[in-house]
Design a protein around this motif. Structure first.
Motif, mmCIF file in Angstrom:
data_model
loop_
_atom_site.group_PDB
_atom_site.id
_atom_site.type_symbol
_atom_site.label_atom_id
_atom_site.label_comp_id
_atom_site.label_asym_id
_atom_site.label_seq_id
_atom_site.Cartn_x
_atom_site.Cartn_y
_atom_site.Cartn_z
ATOM 1 N N ARG A 85 7.088 -0.664 -3.778
ATOM 2 C CA ARG A 85 7.138 -1.077 -5.187
ATOM 3 C C ARG A 85 7.670 -2.502 -5.322
ATOM 4 O O ARG A 85 7.156 -3.298 -6.122
ATOM 5 N N ARG A 89 -6.927 4.354 -2.935
ATOM 6 C CA ARG A 89 -6.569 5.150 -1.756
ATOM 7 C C ARG A 89 -7.844 5.376 -0.952
ATOM 8 O O ARG A 89 -8.751 6.094 -1.381
ATOM 9 N N TYR A 144 0.400 4.652 0.258
ATOM 10 C CA TYR A 144 0.128 5.936 0.901
ATOM 11 C C TYR A 144 0.226 5.860 2.430
ATOM 12 O O TYR A 144 -0.406 6.623 3.144
ATOM 13 N N ASN A 191 -5.210 9.273 -15.703
ATOM 14 C CA ASN A 191 -5.785 9.797 -14.465
ATOM 15 C C ASN A 191 -6.199 8.674 -13.512
ATOM 16 O O ASN A 191 -7.045 8.881 -12.644
ATOM 17 N N ARG A 192 -5.624 7.516 -13.688
ATOM 18 C CA ARG A 192 -5.988 6.352 -12.871
ATOM 19 C C ARG A 192 -5.824 6.622 -11.376
ATOM 20 O O ARG A 192 -6.709 6.295 -10.583
ATOM 21 N N GLU A 193 -4.696 7.221 -10.990
ATOM 22 C CA GLU A 193 -4.453 7.478 -9.569
ATOM 23 C C GLU A 193 -5.522 8.388 -8.985
ATOM 24 O O GLU A 193 -6.025 8.165 -7.891
ATOM 25 N N GLU A 194 -5.887 9.419 -9.726
ATOM 26 C CA GLU A 194 -6.936 10.341 -9.278
ATOM 27 C C GLU A 194 -8.280 9.630 -9.191
ATOM 28 O O GLU A 194 -9.059 9.853 -8.255
ATOM 29 N N GLN A 245 4.875 -4.823 -4.327
ATOM 30 C CA GLN A 245 3.865 -4.864 -5.383
ATOM 31 C C GLN A 245 4.309 -5.770 -6.531
ATOM 32 O O GLN A 245 3.517 -6.568 -7.043
ATOM 33 N N THR A 257 0.841 -1.200 0.000
ATOM 34 C CA THR A 257 0.000 0.000 0.000
ATOM 35 C C THR A 257 0.874 1.248 0.000
ATOM 36 O O THR A 257 1.659 1.464 0.926
ATOM 37 N N LEU A 301 -8.830 6.616 -8.469
ATOM 38 C CA LEU A 301 -8.838 5.657 -7.359
ATOM 39 C C LEU A 301 -8.631 6.335 -6.009
ATOM 40 O O LEU A 301 -8.462 5.658 -4.988
ATOM 41 N N ASP A 302 -8.657 7.670 -5.985
ATOM 42 C CA ASP A 302 -8.536 8.410 -4.728
ATOM 43 C C ASP A 302 -9.911 8.554 -4.077
ATOM 44 O O ASP A 302 -10.915 8.750 -4.766
#
Length: 261
Positions: free
Chosen positions: A42, A63, A33, A82-85, A45, A31, A87-88
């Motif tokens: 990393r 997240r 964050y 924008n995958r990270e955004e 993962q 994880t 999944l926020d």
């Protein structure tokens, strides 16, 4: 820890696997964050992706914020810049894509895995006490119905490692939140005298019991609900526990992956 949920389907909770259990980030932590070293995260993962035989990009880790938002994992989202955004602020993920591992991260909260035996769709839910009171697992099942036609009677559910009912001590405000939300308090709460105390009696909440009750209320069959029964607080050598290690610690990743037949 592996769960027997369906053929050609991997369902699991990653164990810490470390001898240095008092160090908050020691062990297998995927994880990103949590404050752990990015290089360590990393590496973990990649090791998990290799074990699952999928590309690293097919490992989906939202997240979480103790909310109730659910993300549907599609090919477009998986490949998005924008995958990270996207999944926020996400506490549940669902998909019908094979060869994609979705999961949630916990350190005493309850992870729930969902498998639709009729369609092959899967889900992963982060249910702490706030999410449980807000009925996040029920909302997630409703999203699975909207997206994939999932029927509750077809679901197979895993309630993974979390802080157990003999360790999850809470104040009156948490008890009141469950009571006001209509939970059967005789089933989900116990009041006992804390060890070493003379008169102080504390409330203890059963997250497995509360979410099992929610699942059955929406039509999941009792025989299709499996409870891991492992307390993260008492077995923090195997699974991360924020109450034992602090909030700045690793997280236990509980995931599900359906392989292409």
């Amino acid at each position: 820890m592996l769960y027997n949920i369906a053929p050609n389907t991997m369902a699991f909770s990653v164990e810490r696997r470390t001898d240095d259990v008092e160090q908050p980030y020691a062990g297998f932590n995927v994880t990103p964050y949590t404050g752990d070293l990015p290089s360590h995260v990393r590496s973990c993962q990649q090791r998990l992706a290799d074990y699952l035989r999928i590309p690293l990009g097919n490992l989906v880790i939202p997240r979480q914020t103790h909310g109730t938002r659910c993300a549907i994992i599609t090919p477009q989202l998986l490949a998005s810049k924008n995958r990270e955004e996207a999944l926020d602020d996400i506490d549940a993920v669902i998909t019908d894509m094979p060869e994609v591992c979705i999961g949630v991260s916990t350190a005493d909260c309850l992870p729930i895995l969902l498998y639709d035996a009729a369609t092959g769709a899967v889900g992963a839910v982060h249910a702490g006490w706030r999410g449980t009171v807000a009925r996040i697992v029920v909302l997630t099942i409703a999203r699975m119905y909207e997206a994939f036609g999932t029927q509750s009677s077809d679901l197979r559910c895993i309630l993974g490692p979390c802080i157990g009912p003999s360790a999850f001590e809470v104040h009156d405000d948490v008890y009141d939140a469950f009571h006001q939300a209509g939970f059967p308090m005789a089933q989900v709460a116990t009041r006992i005298t804390s060890p070493g105390a003379r008169t102080a009696r504390k409330w203890y909440i059963n997250l497995w019991g509360a979410n099992g009750w929610l699942l059955q209320r929406v039509g999941v069959l009792a025989q299709n609900i499996t409870v891991a029964g492992v307390c993260s607080y008492t077995e923090y050598n195997r699974f991360f526990s924020a109450r034992r290690l602090g909030i700045k610690s690793g997280r236990t990743f509980t995931g599900i992956l359906r392989h292409e037949v």
